[in-house]
Structure formats: structure tokens, C-alpha cells
Scaffold this active site. Structure first.
Site, PDB file in Angstrom:
ATOM      1  CD  GLU A 105       2.701 139.273  14.103  1.00  9.68           C
ATOM      2  OE1 GLU A 105       3.290 138.359  14.711  1.00  9.68           O
ATOM      3  OE2 GLU A 105       1.482 139.426  14.117  1.00  9.68           O
TER       4      GLU A 105
ATOM      5  CB  CYS B  12      11.119 134.393  13.611  1.00 15.04           C
ATOM      6  SG  CYS B  12       9.635 133.570  13.019  1.00 15.04           S
TER       7      CYS B  12
ATOM      8  CB  CYS C   6      -1.198 131.862   6.113  1.00 16.06           C
ATOM      9  SG  CYS C   6      -0.653 130.179   5.761  1.00 16.06           S
TER      10      CYS C   6
ATOM     11  CB  CYS D 101      -2.733 125.456  10.756  1.00 13.11           C
ATOM     12  SG  CYS D 101      -1.646 124.766   9.501  1.00 13.11           S
TER      13      CYS D 101
ATOM     14  CB  CYS E  81      -1.877 128.880  12.866  1.00 13.82           C
ATOM     15  SG  CYS E  81      -0.682 130.100  12.306  1.00 13.82           S
TER      16      CYS E  81
ATOM     17  CB  CYS F 135       2.873 132.931  13.854  1.00 14.50           C
ATOM     18  SG  CYS F 135       3.665 131.459  14.364  1.00 14.50           S
TER      19      CYS F 135
HETATM   20  N1  SAH Z   1       3.617 127.954   7.348  1.00 16.73           N
HETATM   21  C1  SAH Z   1       4.831 127.443   7.920  1.00 16.73           C
HETATM   22  C2  SAH Z   1       5.607 128.450   8.748  1.00 16.73           C
HETATM   23  C3  SAH Z   1       4.863 129.379   9.666  1.00 16.73           C
HETATM   24  S1  SAH Z   1       4.270 128.804  11.194  1.00 16.73           S
HETATM   25  C4  SAH Z   1       4.561 126.183   8.703  1.00 16.73           C
HETATM   26  O1  SAH Z   1       3.415 125.791   8.809  1.00 16.73           O
HETATM   27  O2  SAH Z   1       5.498 125.565   9.165  1.00 16.73           O
HETATM   28  C5  SAH Z   1       5.665 128.438  12.187  1.00 16.73           C
HETATM   29  C6  SAH Z   1       5.388 127.308  13.195  1.00 16.73           C
HETATM   30  O3  SAH Z   1       4.504 127.744  14.235  1.00 16.73           O
HETATM   31  C7  SAH Z   1       4.692 126.111  12.552  1.00 16.73           C
HETATM   32  O4  SAH Z   1       5.276 124.926  13.036  1.00 16.73           O
HETATM   33  C8  SAH Z   1       3.268 126.262  13.046  1.00 16.73           C
HETATM   34  O5  SAH Z   1       2.570 125.063  12.961  1.00 16.73           O
HETATM   35  C9  SAH Z   1       3.503 126.772  14.438  1.00 16.73           C
HETATM   36  N2  SAH Z   1       2.357 127.385  15.101  1.00 16.73           N
HETATM   37  C10 SAH Z   1       1.344 128.074  14.566  1.00 16.73           C
HETATM   38  N3  SAH Z   1       0.470 128.461  15.511  1.00 16.73           N
HETATM   39  C11 SAH Z   1       0.960 128.015  16.669  1.00 16.73           C
HETATM   40  C12 SAH Z   1       0.515 128.095  18.025  1.00 16.73           C
HETATM   41  N4  SAH Z   1      -0.616 128.698  18.347  1.00 16.73           N
HETATM   42  N5  SAH Z   1       1.283 127.512  18.979  1.00 16.73           N
HETATM   43  C13 SAH Z   1       2.441 126.882  18.659  1.00 16.73           C
HETATM   44  N6  SAH Z   1       2.909 126.777  17.414  1.00 16.73           N
HETATM   45  C14 SAH Z   1       2.175 127.331  16.425  1.00 16.73           C
END
Ligand code: SAH
Length: 340
Positions: free
Chosen positions: A90, A103, A110, A114, A117, A331
């Protein structure tokens, strides 16, 4: 097979020489590739025989638009791209006052895990090639008709887990003969792979580093971000302050507000303790709902109280505007839907 679009002009030169061509052909081919040529046939200033030779030896991949969602609220566009091997990733185009920003994703899936996510649910499938990151910028621009001036590496994947390809992408995308988007217009977001943050500091790039902090203490952070178990918040913050010392670039900490998990007054006070005196900035965002996750966004009251505490303590803080709320903009959600 050589992926021509992942090569810099100086790396294309030996390829051209091997084909018996003068070196300057490299610059011509680079220009075509990075302005979105869909076939070698389009490269009209190359001799016909060379175009035929390139067609025989190389394949020029162009991502397919599998889906395009446009937000009725703010014009945000979310693309799902089909890659040559059947995978998909995406990108999101956001229209800010300071310019259009795309973006982009850095990996298919990944492996960071997390828990809030969507991108990490199926694990890591593969790294993206530099050309596949270029394509997201290039074809977002071409398809939307919007000139892209800024890039954030905040889509699917952990960019520092695909370090070499991401570095190569940065060189390609900032090249004046290509898209020419300078480092100061690029942000990279990481969940905090410390060794790679150190490496990035040594490379002294002028990009903006965002660190997904999401909690000020190990207990909370490790519960939502498994990557924290290996290093811990304090070491991460140390690496960040080192990064600032080496590069002079202020770090931006991402903090997704998750109801009852990381959003109490105590979390805000501890965060302020830990960031006091650092050259940083906190970017708060309400968690986006992810169907598969048990977590919910904080209440507006909790967000307000959190911001008030940070401000009172002199911490630089902004609340990120939510764009594309009506189009699965967080994301990995679109790719998940496509996979079902
Ligand atoms: N792997 C990298 C970049 C991708 S995620 C990182 O962890 O920074 C981009 C941002 O979106 C990160 O800050 C991540 O923690 C956040 N993110 C992921 N899922 C999310 C969600 N459900 N709500 C809000 N932010 C989220």
C-alpha cells in the site's frame, strides 16, 4: 536478472558499456525509468536496436493499481499496488498545505509484531527492492496527477529491517536526474532497531527520523511492541540522543494513544521525565481501529489530559490530524482485506 530501476546512473554505465553503447546512454535510461516509462519502446531517444536489446535482456516491471480509494473528506488517496510476483503493498497520498506527501511501504508484511498494527499480522513475506519503493512514489504521482514533494517511509514494513535497499532507494529518489526529492523532504519511521539507528546516525543523512515509541516504560512498551524486549526504552532513547548529537536532526517520537494501555496521566508524566531536555518532538495520534486487534483508541478526554501534561512540562507536542479515516487509512488494512 538485473533490476535496472534499482541502479544509479553510474551503475548503469557499465551495463551500457557491455552492450557496446556510449556511457551517456546510462543517464538517458535512468531518466526514462525514473519518469515512469512503462516499456523500453517508449524510450524514444535511444536507438531502436538498443531498445530491442534491452527488451531481450531485461524486464521492466510496473506495479498495477489493484485498488484506489479516495477520501471524500480530505482527498487522501490510498493505493493497493500489485507487484510482479503477485504480492501487494500500500501507499497513501496525503494533501498537506506544505505539499503532497506519499506514505510508502518498505516490505511486504513485517516481522516486528507490534500488537496494534495490521501490517504485521501475516509476518514478513519479503523485502521490497529499491525500484519497488521508487515505483510507489512515481506511480502515485502519475496516477493521481498530484506532484509529490514529500515522502514518509511509514507504510507497511520496518524500513530499518530492509536497510540496504532503503538506503539505495533514498539515493535513487533524491537523484537530480530522477524524482529529485531531497532528504529534507523525507521522513523515515522505525520501531527502534537500535543498531540500525546508530548506523543511520553514522551515515549522517539529512532525513527526519521518527521513532515509534508508544510507551515510556518497558512494561507497557514490551507488552505492545515485542521488539522492545531486546533493548528497552532507556537504551532506545540513548541511541536517539546520540543520533541527534551526530546529525543535528531533531527526532520525532510517534505515540499512538491506546485506551487504558499507554494513555494515563502516569504515562504522560513519565514520558515527560524521559524526554525532558532532549531535542525531540512528540507526535500523538489516536489509535486507528484494527479489526483483528483488541485495542481501542483513547477517549478524547484522555487525549486532552495527556497533551495538557506534556505541554505543562514543556515537551514539544502535536496531535496528528487523522486523514483518510473513511478509507482504511491505517497501515496494512487494505492489504489484509485483499488477502482475505
Ligand atoms: N515499522 C515502522 C514504520 C511503519 S508503521 C515503525 O514502526 O515506525 C508507521 C506508524 O504507524 C508507526 O508509528 C506505527 O507504530 C503506527 N501504527 C501502526 N498501527 C497503528 C494503528 N493501528 N493506529 C495508529 N498508529 C499505528
Amino acid at each position: 536478472m538485473t533490476d535496472l530501476k534499482s541502479l544509479l546512473p553510474e551503475e548503469l554505465e557499465p551495463v551500457m558499456e557491455e552492450l557496446g553503447q556510449p556511457r551517456y546512454r546510462a543517464g538517458q535510461v535512468f531518466k526514462w525509468l525514473h519518469s515512469g516509462a512503462r516499456s523500453f519502446d517508449e524510450m524514444s531517444d535511444l536507438p531502436k536496436a538498443l531498445r530491442e536489446e534491452l527488451k531481450r535482456r531485461f524486464t521492466l516491471y510496473v506495479p498495477q493499481v489493484l485498488s484506489r480509494q479516495v477520501s471524500k473528506k480530505d482527498g487522501t488517496i490510498k493505493y493497493l499496488w500489485g507487484l510482479h510476483d503477485g504480492n501487494s503493498v500500500e501507499s497513501v497520498v496525503m494533501r498537506y498545505e506544505h505539499g503532497n506527501t506519499v506514505c510508502i511501504s518498505s516490505q511486504v508484511g513485517c516481522r516486528m509484531g507490534c500488537r496494534f498494527c495490521a501490517s504485521t499480522i501475516g509476518g514478513l513475506v519479503r523485502n521490497l527492492a529499491p525500484s519497488e519503493m521508487i515505483d510507489q512514489v512515481l506511480f502515485s504521482q502519475i496516477d493521481s496527477g498530484l506532484k509529490i514533494s514529500n515522502i514518509v517511509l511509514m507504510g507497511i514494513g520496518e524500513p530499518l529491517d530492509n536497510y540496504d535497499n532503503v538506503m539505495k532507494f533514498l539515493k535513487l529518489v533524491s537523484h537530480p536526474k530522477g524524482l529529485g526529492i531531497g532528504m529534507r523532504h523525507i521522513s523515515l519511521s522505525t520501531c527502534g532497531l537500535i543498531e540500525k539507528v546508530d548506523k543511520l546516525a553514522q551515515d549522517k543523512l539529512q532525513l527526519t527520523l521518527s521513532v515509534s515509541l508508544h510507551a515510556p516504560d518497558d512494561e507497557t512498551r514490551s507488552a505492545i511492541m515485542p521488539v522492545n524486549k531486546a533493548v528497552g526504552v532507556d537504551k532506545l532513547l540513548e541511541a536517539c540522543s546520540d543520533y541527534f548529537k551526530k546529525t543535528g536532526r531533531r527526532i520525532s517520537f510517534e505515540y499512538a494513544m491506546i485506551r487504558g494501555v499507554n494513555d494515563t496521566r502516569a504515562h504522560a508524566e513519565l514520558l515527560a521525565d524521559k524526554l525532558a531536555g532532549t531535542h525531540s518532538h512528540v507526535n500523538l495520534i489516536l489509535l486507528n481501529n484494527v479489526e483483528e486487534s483488541p485495542f481501542k483508541p483513547s477517549t478524547p478526554q484522555a487525549l486532552e489530559a495527556f497533551v495538557a501534561i506534556l505541554r505543562r512540562r514543556g515537551i514539544n507536542v502535536t496531535v496528528r490530524r487523522r486523514l483518510g479515516g473513511d478509507i482504511d487509512a491505517s497501515c496494512g488494512q487494505l492489504r489484509r482485506k485483499a488477502a482475505r
